[in-house]
Design an enzyme around this catalytic site. Structure first.
Site, PDB file in Angstrom:
ATOM      1  N   LYS A  20      63.966   1.650  23.672  1.00 41.38           N
ATOM      2  CA  LYS A  20      63.791   1.086  25.013  1.00 41.38           C
ATOM      3  C   LYS A  20      63.982  -0.418  24.925  1.00 41.38           C
ATOM      4  O   LYS A  20      63.290  -1.099  24.180  1.00 41.38           O
ATOM      5  CB  LYS A  20      62.385   1.409  25.543  1.00 41.38           C
ATOM      6  CG  LYS A  20      62.011   0.669  26.849  1.00 41.38           C
ATOM      7  CD  LYS A  20      60.637   1.073  27.386  1.00 41.38           C
ATOM      8  CE  LYS A  20      60.218   0.216  28.574  1.00 41.38           C
ATOM      9  NZ  LYS A  20      58.875   0.539  29.099  1.00 41.38           N
ATOM     10  N   ASP A  22      59.806  -6.584  32.029  1.00 41.83           N
ATOM     11  CA  ASP A  22      59.312  -5.539  32.939  1.00 41.83           C
ATOM     12  C   ASP A  22      58.314  -6.140  33.919  1.00 41.83           C
ATOM     13  O   ASP A  22      57.142  -6.298  33.621  1.00 41.83           O
ATOM     14  CB  ASP A  22      58.654  -4.413  32.125  1.00 41.83           C
ATOM     15  CG  ASP A  22      58.126  -3.283  33.026  1.00 41.83           C
ATOM     16  OD1 ASP A  22      58.486  -3.253  34.230  1.00 41.83           O
ATOM     17  OD2 ASP A  22      57.373  -2.437  32.509  1.00 41.83           O
ATOM     18  N   LYS A  53      53.785  -5.613  38.890  1.00 36.23           N
ATOM     19  CA  LYS A  53      52.593  -5.751  38.051  1.00 36.23           C
ATOM     20  C   LYS A  53      51.776  -6.952  38.495  1.00 36.23           C
ATOM     21  O   LYS A  53      52.279  -7.859  39.161  1.00 36.23           O
ATOM     22  CB  LYS A  53      53.009  -5.970  36.584  1.00 36.23           C
ATOM     23  CG  LYS A  53      53.577  -4.744  35.884  1.00 36.23           C
ATOM     24  CD  LYS A  53      53.941  -5.089  34.440  1.00 36.23           C
ATOM     25  CE  LYS A  53      54.574  -3.908  33.715  1.00 36.23           C
ATOM     26  NZ  LYS A  53      53.693  -2.764  33.495  1.00 36.23           N
ATOM     27  N   ASP A  71      58.773  -5.701  26.119  1.00 33.69           N
ATOM     28  CA  ASP A  71      59.131  -4.353  26.545  1.00 33.69           C
ATOM     29  C   ASP A  71      60.485  -3.906  25.983  1.00 33.69           C
ATOM     30  O   ASP A  71      60.956  -2.805  26.271  1.00 33.69           O
ATOM     31  CB  ASP A  71      59.118  -4.273  28.074  1.00 33.69           C
ATOM     32  CG  ASP A  71      58.633  -2.919  28.573  1.00 33.69           C
ATOM     33  OD1 ASP A  71      58.017  -2.186  27.773  1.00 33.69           O
ATOM     34  OD2 ASP A  71      58.893  -2.595  29.743  1.00 33.69           O
ATOM     35  N   ASP A 106      57.477   1.026  38.189  1.00 32.68           N
ATOM     36  CA  ASP A 106      56.937   0.510  36.927  1.00 32.68           C
ATOM     37  C   ASP A 106      56.986   1.565  35.817  1.00 32.68           C
ATOM     38  O   ASP A 106      56.770   1.253  34.649  1.00 32.68           O
ATOM     39  CB  ASP A 106      55.497   0.022  37.147  1.00 32.68           C
ATOM     40  CG  ASP A 106      55.036  -0.925  36.050  1.00 32.68           C
ATOM     41  OD1 ASP A 106      55.885  -1.360  35.246  1.00 32.68           O
ATOM     42  OD2 ASP A 106      53.833  -1.228  36.013  1.00 32.68           O
ATOM     43  N   GLU A 161      59.566   2.714  34.503  1.00 33.78           N
ATOM     44  CA  GLU A 161      61.022   2.539  34.396  1.00 33.78           C
ATOM     45  C   GLU A 161      61.578   2.954  33.042  1.00 33.78           C
ATOM     46  O   GLU A 161      62.731   3.380  32.944  1.00 33.78           O
ATOM     47  CB  GLU A 161      61.397   1.076  34.694  1.00 33.78           C
ATOM     48  CG  GLU A 161      61.297   0.104  33.509  1.00 33.78           C
ATOM     49  CD  GLU A 161      59.887  -0.100  32.970  1.00 33.78           C
ATOM     50  OE1 GLU A 161      58.929   0.238  33.692  1.00 33.78           O
ATOM     51  OE2 GLU A 161      59.732  -0.579  31.839  1.00 33.78           O
ATOM     52  N   ARG A 220      61.031   5.463  31.032  1.00 31.93           N
ATOM     53  CA  ARG A 220      61.444   6.866  30.885  1.00 31.93           C
ATOM     54  C   ARG A 220      62.730   7.153  31.654  1.00 31.93           C
ATOM     55  O   ARG A 220      63.501   8.035  31.277  1.00 31.93           O
ATOM     56  CB  ARG A 220      60.291   7.783  31.343  1.00 31.93           C
ATOM     57  CG  ARG A 220      59.901   7.632  32.783  1.00 31.93           C
ATOM     58  CD  ARG A 220      58.509   8.166  33.074  1.00 31.93           C
ATOM     59  NE  ARG A 220      57.461   7.271  32.571  1.00 31.93           N
ATOM     60  CZ  ARG A 220      56.153   7.508  32.681  1.00 31.93           C
ATOM     61  NH1 ARG A 220      55.716   8.603  33.252  1.00 31.93           N
ATOM     62  NH2 ARG A 220      55.279   6.637  32.219  1.00 31.93           N
TER      63      ARG A 220
HETATM   64  N1  BES Z   1      56.193  -1.402  29.763  1.00 28.48           N
HETATM   65  C1  BES Z   1      55.125  -0.716  30.362  1.00 28.48           C
HETATM   66  C2  BES Z   1      54.095  -0.188  29.361  1.00 28.48           C
HETATM   67  C3  BES Z   1      53.346  -1.248  28.592  1.00 28.48           C
HETATM   68  C4  BES Z   1      52.136  -1.709  29.046  1.00 28.48           C
HETATM   69  C5  BES Z   1      53.840  -1.708  27.392  1.00 28.48           C
HETATM   70  C6  BES Z   1      51.452  -2.658  28.325  1.00 28.48           C
HETATM   71  C7  BES Z   1      53.162  -2.661  26.668  1.00 28.48           C
HETATM   72  C8  BES Z   1      51.952  -3.124  27.121  1.00 28.48           C
HETATM   73  C9  BES Z   1      55.662   0.483  31.139  1.00 28.48           C
HETATM   74  O1  BES Z   1      56.914   0.310  31.696  1.00 28.48           O
HETATM   75  C10 BES Z   1      54.717   0.723  32.274  1.00 28.48           C
HETATM   76  O2  BES Z   1      54.631  -0.107  33.122  1.00 28.48           O
HETATM   77  N2  BES Z   1      54.026   1.866  32.227  1.00 28.48           N
HETATM   78  C11 BES Z   1      53.107   2.235  33.230  1.00 28.48           C
HETATM   79  C12 BES Z   1      53.441   3.651  33.648  1.00 28.48           C
HETATM   80  C13 BES Z   1      52.759   4.087  34.913  1.00 28.48           C
HETATM   81  C14 BES Z   1      53.306   3.328  36.089  1.00 28.48           C
HETATM   82  C15 BES Z   1      52.989   5.569  35.074  1.00 28.48           C
HETATM   83  C16 BES Z   1      51.692   2.165  32.640  1.00 28.48           C
HETATM   84  O3  BES Z   1      51.515   2.486  31.470  1.00 28.48           O
HETATM   85  O4  BES Z   1      50.809   1.751  33.360  1.00 28.48           O
HETATM   86 ZN    ZN Z   2      58.147  -0.997  30.724  1.00 28.41          ZN
HETATM   87 MN    MN Z   3      56.860  -0.614  33.577  1.00 29.91          MN
END
Ligand code: BES
Ligand code: ZN
Ligand code: MN
Length: 493
Positions: free
Chosen positions: A262, A267, A274, A285, A344, A346, A348
């Site tokens: 990824k 992000d 966020k 990210d 968010d 994104e 996947r």
């Molecule tokens: N890049 C983030 C996950 C992340 C969070 C990585 C903190 C490193 C540190 C990912 O894209 C994300 O935002 N995931 C969300 C998914 C949710 C919206 C289903 C999450 O984990 O909150």
């Molecule tokens: Zn992300």
């Molecule tokens: Mn995200």
């Protein structure tokens, strides 16, 4: 930085030495006894006795300018009883010792390693890579002040443990780790999807075993990678999927292992934006893509007899008039449709299309590496990368490689009960669940695109970087993946 290995009898102690580090196990601090001049030996022995130094775990004894020698500083340090040596004790030891070593500011460090450590292939790798990792610094953007020096280290081992050049392969792994960390630490205005493509071309230039190609934003669109393409729509930096082919075996010999990283270079969350707090960390990210690039470089340097395809799935997730939105329904390359619940989630969306695309290579194994969910951090903290897989044999190999390198991996289940979290009333699935276990739910989503081959997913949101001070990328799990590939190459032969 330069690191070399030498047999202990090459250590000449009546030369000018800035720093002599003597690591020893309990009651075995006599490795150099026959090598010192007599007066030096007597004084050191006195200091050792006076200080009660026995080589106990984390015991450190500094002796400055022993007589009859041109040694500025000797640093005795204890690893404890050899029966108690383990990865954790080794890492603890290095963490405690390194500040003393760094503050000596020596240009050339002479470091004596104890037999009990060097005899253990796993422990010596963990020990030495931890030292090299502690010496890592990132000063790309510093224009003022003194940059920390990069010392040369000669590691001395008993002559019978010198035979093969075991340090060289660790230095190659270190070079992959460094590439990965450098890329990860780069600022998001200085690291875009194009950065991966440029770096891949550099690697292809440097190593004949690597070739590189790219799918640009238009290609993604025309190929029908509607999920990947949608994520990049709001960004001024066009998406690029970079592919690197490492050929360590003749073309037809064996189907490749494919690594998909990824590479979200920033992000923001997109329209599902966020919070501002800590958003700067979303520079990390793209650590999955950085890990893939690091592994490719190390593979080529190690010349492993295996075929590997590395993919850096580059994209930036921004809110904008052109950005994709919650409610959008995307058609993925697999043909399956996805209802966007959160822009968010994104990662996947990017991965699912990359994972479908690489199916054309008839892969032996596919592993994706991604900072995918905050839930991975909640589950395992920074201690382990989170694993899910559709093939237990592959999962076991990754777990074993993680144990061997102490670059830990912990598996979560993909039981059928979990899949209903992403049922959608409109489309074939939605891209996020509600009140569901986040890391597993993300795994379920990806599993719907990876049924054609043996696949594992590593969620490295916890392990790839640490919170706190900046420049904190760890390069994990480069070490584990190299070990996995080394093990695989060994069984192939
Ligand atoms: N890049 C983030 C996950 C992340 C969070 C990585 C903190 C490193 C540190 C990912 O894209 C994300 O935002 N995931 C969300 C998914 C949710 C919206 C289903 C999450 O984990 O909150
Ligand atoms: Zn992300
Ligand atoms: Mn995200």
């Amino acid at each position: 930085m330069a690191f070399q290995l030498a047999p202990l009898n090459d250590l000449i102690l009546n030369q000018e030495i800035d720093l002599l580090v003597v690591s020893c196990t309990l009651n075995h601090f006599d490795a150099l006894d026959d090598l010192y001049p007599a007066a030096t030996q007597d004084m050191l022995q006195m200091c050792i006795t006076d200080a009660g130094f026995t080589g106990k775990h984390q015991q450190i004894l500094t002796i400055r300018r022993p007589p009859d020698s041109q040694i500025k500083q000797v640093l005795y340090n204890g690893l404890g009883a050899s029966s108690e040596l383990n990865p954790y004790s080794c890492k603890q030891h290095i963490t405690k010792l390194m500040p003393d070593i760094k503050s000596a500011k020596a240009a050339h460090i002479h470091w004596v390693l104890p037999d009990e450590l060097v005899e253990n292939v796993r422990l010596r790798q963990i020990f030495v890579l931890e030292i090299l990792s502690e010496l890592y610094h990132f000063d790309r953007y510093k224009t003022k002040g003194v940059k920390p020096n990069s010392p040369t280290i000669t590691f001395y081992v008993a002559p019978h443990l010198y035979a093969d050049n075991w340090l060289d392969s660790l230095v190659h792994i270190q070079s992959g780790l460094k590439l990965s960390r450098d890329l990860s630490n780069q600022a998001p205005n200085d690291c875009t999807p194009a950065t991966f493509w440029e770096k891949a071309q550099d690697l292809a230039q440097q190593y004949p075993s690597i070739s590189a190609e790219a799918l640009f934003a238009d290609d993604l669109n025309t190929l029908g990678m509607g999920a990947y393409y949608a994520v990049g729509q709001g960004s001024a930096a066009p998406s690029i999927m970079t592919l690197m082919h490492y050929q360590g075996l003749p073309q037809t010999a064996s189907p490749p292992v494919v690594l998909v990283g990824k590479g979200v270079t920033f992000d923001t969350g997109g329209i599902s934006i966020k919070g501002a707090d800590g958003m700067e960390n979303m520079r990390y990210d793209m650590c999955g893509a950085a890990v893939v690039l690091g592994v490719m470089q190390a593979l080529a340097a190690l010349e492993l007899p295996i075929n590997v395809i590395g993919v850096a799935a580059g994209v930036e997730n921004m809110p904008d008039g052109k950005a994709y939105r919650p409610g959008d329904i995307l058609t993925s390359l697999s043909g399956q449709t996805i209802e966007v619940m959160s822009t968010d989630a994104e990662g996947r969306l990017v991965l699912c299309d990359a994972l479908t695309y690489i199916g054309r290579y008839n892969p032996a194994y596919v592993i994706d590496i991604a900072t995918l969910t905050g839930a991975a951090i909640t589950s395992l903290g920074s201690v382990a990368s989170l694993l899910v897989a559709n093939d237990q044999g592959l999962a076991n190999q990754l777990i074993a490689a993680g144990t061997e390198t102490d670059d830990k991996v912990w598996q979560m289940p993909l039981w059928p009960e979990y899949y209903s979290a992403i049922d959608s009333p409109f489309a074939d699935m939605q891209n996020s669940g509600q009140n569901s276990p986040g890391a597993i739910t993300a795994g379920c989503f990806l599993a719907k695109f990876t049924e054609q081959y043996r696949w594992a997913h590593l969620d490295i949101a916890g392990s790839a970087f640490t919170y706190g001070k900046g420049n904190s990328a760890t390069g994990r799990p480069v070490q584990m993946l190299i070990q996995f590939l080394q093990n695989l190459a060994a069984t192939n032969q």
